[in-house]
Motif scaffolding. Structure first.
Motif, short mmCIF file in Angstrom:
data_model
loop_
_atom_site.label_atom_id
_atom_site.label_comp_id
_atom_site.label_asym_id
_atom_site.label_seq_id
_atom_site.Cartn_x
_atom_site.Cartn_y
_atom_site.Cartn_z
N ASP A 54 0.99 -1.25 -0.07
CA ASP A 54 0.03 0.04 0.11
C ASP A 54 0.89 1.32 0.13
O ASP A 54 2.02 1.43 0.79
N ASP A 127 -5.28 -5.11 -1.84
CA ASP A 127 -6.25 -4.47 -0.95
C ASP A 127 -6.70 -3.31 -1.92
O ASP A 127 -7.73 -2.75 -1.99
N GLU A 131 -9.95 -0.42 -2.79
CA GLU A 131 -9.76 0.91 -2.10
C GLU A 131 -9.74 1.91 -3.03
O GLU A 131 -9.86 3.17 -2.82
N LYS A 165 -12.31 -6.91 3.72
CA LYS A 165 -12.47 -5.84 2.73
C LYS A 165 -12.83 -6.35 1.40
O LYS A 165 -13.45 -5.62 0.59
#
Length: 217
Positions: A54, A127, A131, A165
């Motif tokens: 990330d 993720d 996102e 998620k």
């Protein structure tokens, strides 16, 4: 002809062929508890580490590696450790392109020991797919297609997913696109894996029905 390298220890078992693993976790602490022994073993074996993280967690990632006894400064300087951000790798110009990513991973992997590293161990945090907009269906197709790359190479790739998620339907399809899976911190051969040709035909038909558009062959 592709050489056959020794199995790689990971999460209480061994990564065999092909080395494309999805790993489901409930928290970052659980994720690193499973990944760090695999990462440290790779450094000891002289393998190259490529970590896609990330964009906001790069420093946290470095700190966790350092706390595990890895000299990240030396490893980055030598080229053994390469850290990239998810948006730079997967979403250049804000767009996900599966064809471009297939080519990028083909270039990333090793089959001849170039650069002094016999293998690459690649850890990809996924993720970003939820996102950074609705890329989940495109990523699921990509995860199936990219198996063709890993069939031709010895490198190991771990795709990590936060269970909190992703929806249940997406998790099931992600599971079906990886030959091996980590659940509950343990690596298993994946009995639910579906070969790309079969999976993509079914998945694209489902996408087409949802969108009301003609299917893609």
């Amino acid at each position: 002809m592709k050489k056959i390298a020794a199995p790689i220890p990971f999460a209480g078992s061994q990564i065999d062929q092909p080395r494309h693993v999805c790993a489901f976790f409930n928290s970052p602490d659980e994720e690193y508890r499973v990944l760090l022994p695999f990462i440290k073993d790779g450094f000891q074996c002289g393998h190259k580490a490529i970590h896609i993280v990330d964009r906001d967690k790069r420093q946290d990632h470095l700190q966790r590696l350092t706390a595990a006894g890895i000299d990240t400064a030396v490893a980055e300087q030598s080229g053994q450790l390469e850290i990239r951000t998810d948006t730079d790798v997967y979403l250049p110009e804000g767009r996900f392109d599966a064809d471009r990513m297939i080519s990028a991973f083909e270039q990333l992997v090793s089959d001849d020991g170039t650069g002094g590293f016999p293998l690459r161990r690649i850890c990809c945090r996924m993720d970003w797919a939820v996102e950074s907009g609705s890329h989940v269906d495109d990523v699921i197709e990509f995860e199936s297609r990219v198996n063709e790359v890993w069939l031709r190479h010895e490198d190991a790739v771990i795709c990590t997913y936060d269970l909190g998620k992703f929806g249940a339907d997406a998790i099931i399809d992600i599971l079906r696109t990886h030959p091996m899976v980590v659940i509950g911190g343990i690596l298993h051969k994946n009995a639910f894996f579906v070969p790309p040709d079969e999976f993509l035909r079914e998945f694209r038909e489902r996408r087409s029905r949802r969108s009301g558009s003609p299917g893609v062959a």
